[in-house]
Design a protein around this motif. Structure first.
Motif, PDB file in Angstrom:
ATOM      1  N   SER A  55       0.822  -1.214   0.000  1.00 29.37           N
ATOM      2  CA  SER A  55       0.000   0.000   0.000  1.00 29.37           C
ATOM      3  C   SER A  55       0.851   1.257   0.000  1.00 29.37           C
ATOM      4  CB  SER A  55      -0.930  -0.003   1.208  1.00 29.37           C
ATOM      5  OG  SER A  55      -0.209   0.362   2.364  1.00 29.37           O
ATOM      6  N   SER A  56       2.174   1.099   0.139  1.00 23.71           N
ATOM      7  CA  SER A  56       3.008   2.302   0.150  1.00 23.71           C
ATOM      8  C   SER A  56       2.842   3.070  -1.143  1.00 23.71           C
ATOM      9  CB  SER A  56       4.466   1.957   0.410  1.00 23.71           C
ATOM     10  OG  SER A  56       5.007   1.312  -0.712  1.00 23.71           O
TER      11      SER A  56
ATOM     12  N   MET B  54      -9.200   4.467   7.707  1.00 24.26           N
ATOM     13  CA  MET B  54      -9.603   4.236   6.331  1.00 24.26           C
ATOM     14  C   MET B  54     -10.907   3.442   6.308  1.00 24.26           C
ATOM     15  SD  MET B  54      -6.181   4.584   6.473  1.00 24.26           S
ATOM     16  CE  MET B  54      -5.217   3.080   6.400  1.00 24.26           C
ATOM     17  N   THR B  55     -11.838   3.862   5.481  1.00 23.97           N
ATOM     18  CA  THR B  55     -13.139   3.202   5.399  1.00 23.97           C
ATOM     19  C   THR B  55     -13.395   2.823   3.946  1.00 23.97           C
ATOM     20  OG1 THR B  55     -13.870   4.743   7.107  1.00 23.97           O
ATOM     21  CG2 THR B  55     -15.571   3.432   6.040  1.00 23.97           C
ATOM     22  N   TYR B 129      -1.059   6.558  -4.349  1.00 24.01           N
ATOM     23  CA  TYR B 129      -1.695   6.573  -3.032  1.00 24.01           C
ATOM     24  C   TYR B 129      -0.656   6.386  -1.946  1.00 24.01           C
ATOM     25  CZ  TYR B 129      -6.068   6.134  -5.539  1.00 24.01           C
ATOM     26  OH  TYR B 129      -7.132   6.350  -6.361  1.00 24.01           O
ATOM     27  N   LEU B 131       0.468   5.004   1.468  1.00 22.38           N
ATOM     28  CA  LEU B 131       0.280   4.012   2.536  1.00 22.38           C
ATOM     29  C   LEU B 131      -1.174   3.584   2.750  1.00 22.38           C
ATOM     30  CD1 LEU B 131       2.850   5.409   5.108  1.00 22.38           C
ATOM     31  CD2 LEU B 131       3.090   3.349   3.742  1.00 22.38           C
ATOM     32  N   GLY B 132      -1.826   3.244   1.678  1.00 21.26           N
ATOM     33  CA  GLY B 132      -3.180   2.702   1.775  1.00 21.26           C
ATOM     34  C   GLY B 132      -4.242   3.730   2.092  1.00 21.26           C
ATOM     35  N   THR B 133      -3.896   4.998   1.979  1.00 21.92           N
ATOM     36  CA  THR B 133      -4.883   6.044   2.228  1.00 21.92           C
ATOM     37  C   THR B 133      -5.333   6.630   0.891  1.00 21.92           C
ATOM     38  OG1 THR B 133      -3.359   7.903   2.260  1.00 21.92           O
ATOM     39  CG2 THR B 133      -3.570   6.642   4.297  1.00 21.92           C
ATOM     40  N   ASP B 134      -6.271   7.546   0.944  1.00 20.35           N
ATOM     41  CA  ASP B 134      -6.711   8.203  -0.276  1.00 20.35           C
ATOM     42  C   ASP B 134      -5.897   9.459  -0.593  1.00 20.35           C
ATOM     43  OD1 ASP B 134      -9.115   6.599  -1.101  1.00 20.35           O
ATOM     44  OD2 ASP B 134      -9.570   7.006   0.987  1.00 20.35           O
ATOM     45  N   HIS B 240     -13.945   4.967  -1.278  1.00 19.48           N
ATOM     46  CA  HIS B 240     -13.031   4.766  -0.154  1.00 19.48           C
ATOM     47  C   HIS B 240     -12.773   6.121   0.512  1.00 19.48           C
ATOM     48  CE1 HIS B 240      -9.222   3.511   1.778  1.00 19.48           C
ATOM     49  NE2 HIS B 240      -9.722   2.290   1.691  1.00 19.48           N
TER      50      HIS B 240
END
Lengths: 306, 269
Positions: A55-56, B54-55, B129, B131-134, B240
Motif C-alpha cells: 500500500s506504500s 480508512m473506510t 496513493y 500508505l493505503g490512504t486516499d 473509499h
C-alpha cells in the motif's frame, strides 16, 4: 492450499486465483525473487506488513476483488474452459461435496457462488424435473382417459400417439441441436395435452360407431376417416399453423417452442390416424365394442363351422 | 404591457447586470492567495501522533495509530512515521526524503519488523496513493501548502464554509504530463482569506470527473503555529475514505536529526 489442489483435479478447471497468489508473489519478490520463496510465509504479522508495503504506493482498493477490508472474507476464483452443463455439473457437485465434508468446519466456511454455480442450479432444477413432469402429465392423461372410456386398456391406447410424439420431440431436438432451456423444456408437457385430443376423438368415434350406431366393427374404421378424421385434419392444420407461425419468430426461444410443438402435433395427428387405427384393427379391443376374442371362442367358432 | 412596467423590467435587469459581476476586481488573485498560503509558518520541525482511519465503500474500517515526525532541512523535507497499532504492523516504520526539485525522485524506506529489514522502496509517482490512504504522496508532501509551479490559478468565486468566508481558487495543471503525474487535472480549493489556509478542496481527474473531496478541519493554533488537526478525504470513484487526526502536536521541542535515518527506523521509538 488444499482446496486449490482439489480444484485442480477437476476436469475443465484450468486454474484458480486468490489473495494467496499475491501473498506468495510478495514473499518471493522480497526474497530476491527466489522461486523457492513462492510460498505463504509462516508469520501472520509479516503478511500484514507485506500489505502495508504494497500500500506504500498501491491503490487502497486494489485487493477489493480478492479479500474484504478486514481480511475476513476471501474470494477464490476457479477458471473453467467450458460452459456446458454436463461439465459444470461434475465440477459444481464435486466442489460442493468437498466443501461440505472436507473444508467447512466451525472455524471456516465457504460457499460456492459465481455464474457456473448459478447456471448449474437453475438448469439442474429445470432438467431434474423435466422427466418427472412429463411422466406425471402422462399418468394424469392416461388415468383421465381411462376413466372417461371406463377402460385402462383404452387409456393405454390413447396415450400411445402422444408418447410417440413426446419421444419424437426429443429426437427432433437432438437432430436439430436444440438444447433444453426454459422455453424448450415445456414443449413435451404442452404437446402431450394438445396431442391427446386426436387419439381421444379417434377412440371415442370408433366406440360410438360400433356400440351406438351399430356399425360392423370391420367397417368402423372406414367410417372414421370421412367424419372424425376429416375434422381432426382441420383441427391439426389449425394448431400446426398456429404454432408454426411462432417458428418464424426472431426470438429464438419462441421460434424453437413453436417449431417443436408444431412438429409434435404433426406426429400425434399422424399416429392417431395411422398407428392407433392399425393397433385397434389388430387388437380388436372389447371396450370399443369389438366381439371378445379368446382361444376358447375361436375353438368354438371353428367347431360350429365343421 | 404598459411602458412603466417595461421600464421597471429593464431597470431591474440592468441593476442585476451590475450587481452580480462574474468576477470581482476586489478579489485577491489566485497567485496572491497561493503565496499567502505558503508564507504561513509551518515550523521547522514537528512531532505528533497521527491516527489514520480508512473506510472502504462497504463501511469497513481500518485504524492505524502512528507517531510521525517531520523536519525541514533547507528545502528538503524529511518525514518518518512509526506505526504503533494495530499489533500486526506495530514497529513498522516509513521514512521519506522529499526533495524540493520535482525532477529528483524522492527517497523512501520501509522497515518491516517481521523481516527485520529496512527496504528501500522505489520512488512513487506524485499521484500514487500514500500508505493505503486516499491521499497522494503529493498531498502528504504539501500538507496544507500548495504547489506553485504545477498549476495556473485564478480566483473564481466567494463562498463560506461553516460560516467562515473563503475564496474559491481554481487551479489547472499546466501541462497534461503534470496532470497525469498528479492524477488530476483541476482543483478547486476554498481558502480562508483571514488565516490563509485551505478549508476544502476538490479535484477532477484527467477525464474531468470529480475524483476526490478533501476537508481540512479542527484548525487552531498550537504553540503559535496554525495547525490543521483533521483531514478527511473521500475518493468518489472508489467510495473509499480516509481520515487523518493529528494530536499531541509539538513544534517546540524539536526533532533530533537522527530520527530520519535507516538505523532509527530499525531501532524504533
Amino acid at each position: 492450499m488444499l482446496y486449490r489442489l482439489f480444484l485442480k483435479t477437476l476436469p475443465h478447471v484450468n486454474g484458480s486465483t486468490s489473495i494467496v497468489d499475491y501473498i506468495k508473489q510478495m514473499n518471493r519478490s522480497l526474497n530476491e525473487n527466489d522461486p523457492a520463496a513462492y510460498v505463504i510465509p509462516n508469520n501472520a504479522d509479516l503478511i500484514s506488513q507485506y500489505f502495508l508495503l504494497y500500500s506504500s504506493s498501491g491503490d487502497p482498493t486494489d485487493f477489493e476483488e480478492e479479500i474484504d477490508y478486514d481480511y475476513q472474507v476471501a474470494l477464490v476464483r476457479a477458471r473453467m474452459d467450458s460452459a456446458r452443463y454436463q461439465q459444470n455439473k461434475i465440477v459444481v457437485e464435486a466442489t460442493q461435496k468437498y466443501l461440505d465434508y472436507v473444508f467447512n468446519t466451525d472455524d471456516i466456511k465457504a460457499t460456492l457462488s459465481g455464474r457456473v454455480t448459478v447456471d448449474y442450479h437453475w438448469l439442474e432444477s429445470l432438467l431434474g424435473t423435466q422427466f418427472k413432469s412429463v411422466i406425471f402429465a402422462l399418468v394424469l392423461v392416461w388415468s383421465l382417459v381411462s376413466i372417461s372410456l371406463r377402460s385402462l386398456y383404452g387409456g393405454t391406447l390413447a396415450v400411445i400417439p402422444v408418447v410417440l410424439s413426446c419421444l419424437s420431440i426429443y429426437a427432433f431436438m437432438g437432430v436439430m441441436g436444440i438444447t433444453l432451456a426454459v422455453g424448450t423444456s415445456m414443449t413435451a408437457a404442452i404437446a402431450l395435452g394438445i396431442g391427446v385430443d386426436f387419439s381421444i376423438h379417434t377412440l371415442d368415434r370408433i366406440k360410438l360407431l360400433i356400440t351406438e350406431e351399430g356399425v360392423e366393427p370391420e367397417n368402423a374404421l372406414r367410417q372414421l376417416y370421412p367424419s372424425t378424421g376429416r375434422a381432426l385434419l382441420f383441427s391439426f392444420v389449425a394448431v400446426f399453423i398456429g404454432f408454426g407461425i411462432l417458428g418464424l419468430s426472431y426470438v429464438p426461444p419462441l421460434s424453437k417452442l413453436g417449431m417443436l410443438i408444431a412438429f409434435s402435433v404433426l406426429i400425434s395427428f399422424v399416429s392417431s390416424m395411422t398407428v392407433l387405427p392399425a393397433l385397434i384393427k389388430h387388437l380388436q379391443p372389447a371396450f370399443l365394442g369389438y366381439v371378445k376374442k379368446c382361444k376358447h371362442c375361436l375353438a368354438l367358432e371353428s367347431n360350429t363351422q365343421l | 404591457m404598459n411602458t412603466s412596467t417595461l421600464k421597471l423590467i429593464i431597470s431591474v435587469s440592468l441593476l442585476n447586470l451590475f450587481s452580480l459581476p462574474a468576477y470581482s476586481s476586489d478579489w485577491p488573485s489566485g497567485d496572491d492567495i497561493a503565496r499567502n498560503i505558503n508564507a504561513r509558518d509551518e515550523g521547522v520541525a514537528v512531532s505528533r501522533k497521527l491516527r489514520m482511519e480508512m473506510t472502504d465503500r462497504h463501511g469497513k474500517v481500518r485504524v492505524r495509530e502512528t507517531k510521525a515526525f517531520r523536519k525541514y532541512f533547507g528545502d528538503e523535507k524529511r518525514t518518518v512515521i512509526f506505526y504503533l497499532a494495530p499489533k500486526n504492523i506495530k514497529d513498522t516504520a516509513f521514512l521519506t526524503y522529499d526533495y524540493a526539485d520535482n525532477s529528483q525522485d524522492d527517497d523512501q524506506w520501509l522497515y518491516l519488523p517481521a523481516m527485520r529489514k529496512v527496504r528501500r522502496i522505489s520512488a512513487s509517482d506524485r499521484g500514487d496513493y500514500f500508505l493505503g490512504t486516499d491521499f497522494s504522496f503529493e498531498d502528504i508532501k504539501l500538507e496544507t501548502r500548495v504547489s506553485l509551479e504545477d498549476y495556473t490559478r485564478k480566483t473564481i468565486a466567494e463562498d463560506s464554509i461553516d460560516g467562515v468566508h473563503c475564496y474559491v481558487v481554481e487551479e489547472t495543471a499546466i501541462t497534461s504530463e503534470i496532470a497525469d503525474e498528479l492524477g488530476h487535472s483541476r482543483r478547486e480549493s476554498c481558502v480562508d482569506d483571514n488565516l490563509w489556509i485551505v478549508l476544502k478542496s476538490k479535484v477532477w481527474d484527467t477525464q474531468n470527473k470529480l475524483l476526490k473531496t478533501t476537508y481540512f478541519k479542527d484548525i487552531f493554533s498550537v504553540q503559535g503555529i496554525l495547525t490543521t488537526h483533521t483531514m478527511e478525504v473521500e475518493n468518489h470513484k472508489t467510495g473509499h475514505k480516509t481520515r487523518f487526526d493529528f494530536s499531541e502536536v509539538n513544534y517546540e521541542d524539536g526533532v533530533n536529526d537522527r530520527v530520519f535515518t535507516k538505523n532509527a527506523l530499525k531501532r524504533g521509538l
